[in-house]
Design a protein around this motif. Structure first.
Motif, mmCIF file in Angstrom:
data_model
loop_
_atom_site.group_PDB
_atom_site.id
_atom_site.type_symbol
_atom_site.label_atom_id
_atom_site.label_comp_id
_atom_site.label_asym_id
_atom_site.label_seq_id
_atom_site.Cartn_x
_atom_site.Cartn_y
_atom_site.Cartn_z
ATOM 1 N N TYR A 32 0.828 -1.214 0.000
ATOM 2 C CA TYR A 32 0.000 0.000 0.000
ATOM 3 C C TYR A 32 0.862 1.264 0.000
ATOM 4 O O TYR A 32 0.638 2.194 -0.781
ATOM 5 C CB TYR A 32 -0.894 -0.046 1.236
ATOM 6 N N HIS A 33 1.863 1.285 0.871
ATOM 7 C CA HIS A 33 2.714 2.474 0.958
ATOM 8 C C HIS A 33 3.605 2.632 -0.280
ATOM 9 O O HIS A 33 3.800 3.747 -0.773
ATOM 10 C CB HIS A 33 3.541 2.417 2.238
ATOM 11 N N LYS A 34 4.106 1.530 -0.802
ATOM 12 C CA LYS A 34 4.896 1.589 -2.039
ATOM 13 C C LYS A 34 4.037 2.061 -3.206
ATOM 14 O O LYS A 34 4.499 2.799 -4.080
ATOM 15 C CB LYS A 34 5.486 0.208 -2.355
ATOM 16 N N LEU A 35 2.786 1.636 -3.227
ATOM 17 C CA LEU A 35 1.857 2.010 -4.297
ATOM 18 C C LEU A 35 1.702 3.532 -4.367
ATOM 19 O O LEU A 35 1.817 4.133 -5.448
ATOM 20 C CB LEU A 35 0.512 1.333 -4.036
ATOM 21 N N PHE A 36 1.466 4.150 -3.227
ATOM 22 C CA PHE A 36 1.254 5.600 -3.244
ATOM 23 C C PHE A 36 2.550 6.366 -3.502
ATOM 24 O O PHE A 36 2.529 7.429 -4.127
ATOM 25 C CB PHE A 36 0.560 6.054 -1.954
ATOM 26 N N ASP A 37 3.673 5.820 -3.046
ATOM 27 C CA ASP A 37 4.959 6.438 -3.394
ATOM 28 C C ASP A 37 5.141 6.442 -4.909
ATOM 29 O O ASP A 37 5.600 7.435 -5.497
ATOM 30 C CB ASP A 37 6.114 5.665 -2.743
ATOM 31 N N THR A 38 4.761 5.328 -5.547
ATOM 32 C CA THR A 38 4.897 5.210 -6.999
ATOM 33 C C THR A 38 3.940 6.145 -7.731
ATOM 34 O O THR A 38 4.313 6.812 -8.700
ATOM 35 C CB THR A 38 4.654 3.758 -7.452
ATOM 36 N N LEU A 39 2.683 6.196 -7.263
ATOM 37 C CA LEU A 39 1.713 7.096 -7.887
ATOM 38 C C LEU A 39 2.204 8.543 -7.844
ATOM 39 O O LEU A 39 2.081 9.286 -8.830
ATOM 40 C CB LEU A 39 0.356 6.993 -7.188
ATOM 41 N N ARG A 40 2.771 8.943 -6.704
ATOM 42 C CA ARG A 40 3.279 10.314 -6.596
ATOM 43 C C ARG A 40 4.480 10.532 -7.504
ATOM 44 O O ARG A 40 4.596 11.572 -8.159
ATOM 45 C CB ARG A 40 3.621 10.633 -5.134
ATOM 46 N N SER A 41 5.369 9.528 -7.567
ATOM 47 C CA SER A 41 6.558 9.672 -8.414
ATOM 48 C C SER A 41 6.200 9.743 -9.892
ATOM 49 O O SER A 41 6.922 10.352 -10.688
ATOM 50 C CB SER A 41 7.534 8.516 -8.169
ATOM 51 N N GLU A 42 5.060 9.143 -10.252
ATOM 52 C CA GLU A 42 4.601 9.159 -11.645
ATOM 53 C C GLU A 42 3.681 10.344 -11.929
ATOM 54 O O GLU A 42 3.179 10.492 -13.047
ATOM 55 C CB GLU A 42 3.877 7.841 -11.962
ATOM 56 N N GLY A 43 3.441 11.166 -10.911
ATOM 57 C CA GLY A 43 2.626 12.359 -11.098
ATOM 58 C C GLY A 43 1.136 12.093 -11.189
ATOM 59 O O GLY A 43 0.371 12.961 -11.629
ATOM 60 N N LEU A 44 0.696 10.911 -10.744
ATOM 61 C CA LEU A 44 -0.720 10.552 -10.840
ATOM 62 C C LEU A 44 -1.504 10.884 -9.575
ATOM 63 O O LEU A 44 -2.736 10.855 -9.577
ATOM 64 C CB LEU A 44 -0.853 9.049 -11.143
ATOM 65 N N TYR A 45 -0.793 11.179 -8.495
ATOM 66 C CA TYR A 45 -1.457 11.490 -7.230
ATOM 67 C C TYR A 45 -0.540 12.407 -6.441
ATOM 68 O O TYR A 45 0.665 12.134 -6.324
ATOM 69 C CB TYR A 45 -1.732 10.199 -6.454
ATOM 70 N N THR A 46 -1.078 13.483 -5.894
ATOM 71 C CA THR A 46 -0.233 14.469 -5.233
ATOM 72 C C THR A 46 -0.481 14.584 -3.735
ATOM 73 O O THR A 46 0.290 15.226 -3.032
ATOM 74 C CB THR A 46 -0.448 15.863 -5.869
#
Length: 231
Positions: A32-46
């Motif tokens: 779960y935590h890796k998922l949101f780190d990835t989403l932020r790094s890809e610019g999909l979630y801020t």
């Protein structure tokens, strides 16, 4: 064990996976935590990562509905990417070891299997996730079938269990699970319902309507032994 009614001995038991057989948080929370780190790094979630409790409280829902609860502010693109990432990261976590079944799940399933009970999984999860858990924890030989919303394409647990019963030509079964969707699936398909009260993901009303509540998985053996034989 809290017994509200006398159950008839079934030819099969149908199990939910998360919160019933598998300690979901052992693989879910790191992913779960890796998922949101990835989403932020890809610019999909801020935004910051939503509270873990929001995710754990959504277990049992279809994946597409989970993201509407967990990140209602996320775009459809973010939700779609989260689907991909969650499966990828959970499979990596399973392969990495350290994930857990609930105490005595395997020995209890082995005992039921040896007594001739047909065992099935019915989960709203993804096919490869369910397969991964069963393979990682060496349960493959114990199950007669693995049914999942991801594989069968059903829109509710009620429909999934109905399909299982029809395809397997089962005359009697118990539905064993920890969420209201499991209770509903069992009751609407005319099954005995065993509510698993040990996971603690849902609220106090989740298991309302269950025939019996159990506080540990091995209690199933005593329930089966004491059930009224089918005539």
């Amino acid at each position: 064990m809290n017994s509200q009614s006398k159950l008839t001995r079934p030819e099969a038991m149908i199990f939910d996976m998360d919160g019933t057989l598998f300690q979901t948080e052992s693989v879910l929370l790191p992913a779960y935590h890796k998922l949101f780190d990835t989403l932020r790094s890809e610019g999909l979630y801020t935004s910051p990562t939503p509270p873990e409790e929001r995710m754990l409280g959504s277990l049992g829902m279809l994946l597409e509905d989970i993201w509407k609860v967990v990140m209602p502010d996320g775009s459809q693109e973010a939700h779609n990417r989260a689907n991909e990432l969650l499966l990828q990261l959970e499979l990596e976590g399973l392969a990495g070891g350290g994930t857990l079944l609930y105490p005595e799940v395997k020995t209890t399933l082995e005992s039921l299997h040896q007594q001739g009970v047909k065992l099935f999984v019915a989960s709203n999860g993804l096919e490869h996730y369910i397969d991964g858990i069963v393979e990682t924890h060496e349960l493959v030989e114990l199950f007669d079938g693995l049914y999942s919303a991801g594989k069968q394409g059903t829109l509710s647990k009620v429909d999934l269990v109905k399909m299982l019963l029809e395809q397997e030509k089962l005359q009697s079964a118990w539905m064993v699970g920890d969420r209201s969707s499991d209770v509903e699936a069992g009751k609407k398909n005319g099954l005995g319902v065993i509510g698993c009260a040990y996971a603690g993901f849902g609220n106090h009303d989740e298991l309302k309507g269950s025939d019996v509540l159990i506080s540990s998985f091995p209690e199933l053996l005593e329930l089966y032994k004491k059930a009224i034989p089918n005539t």
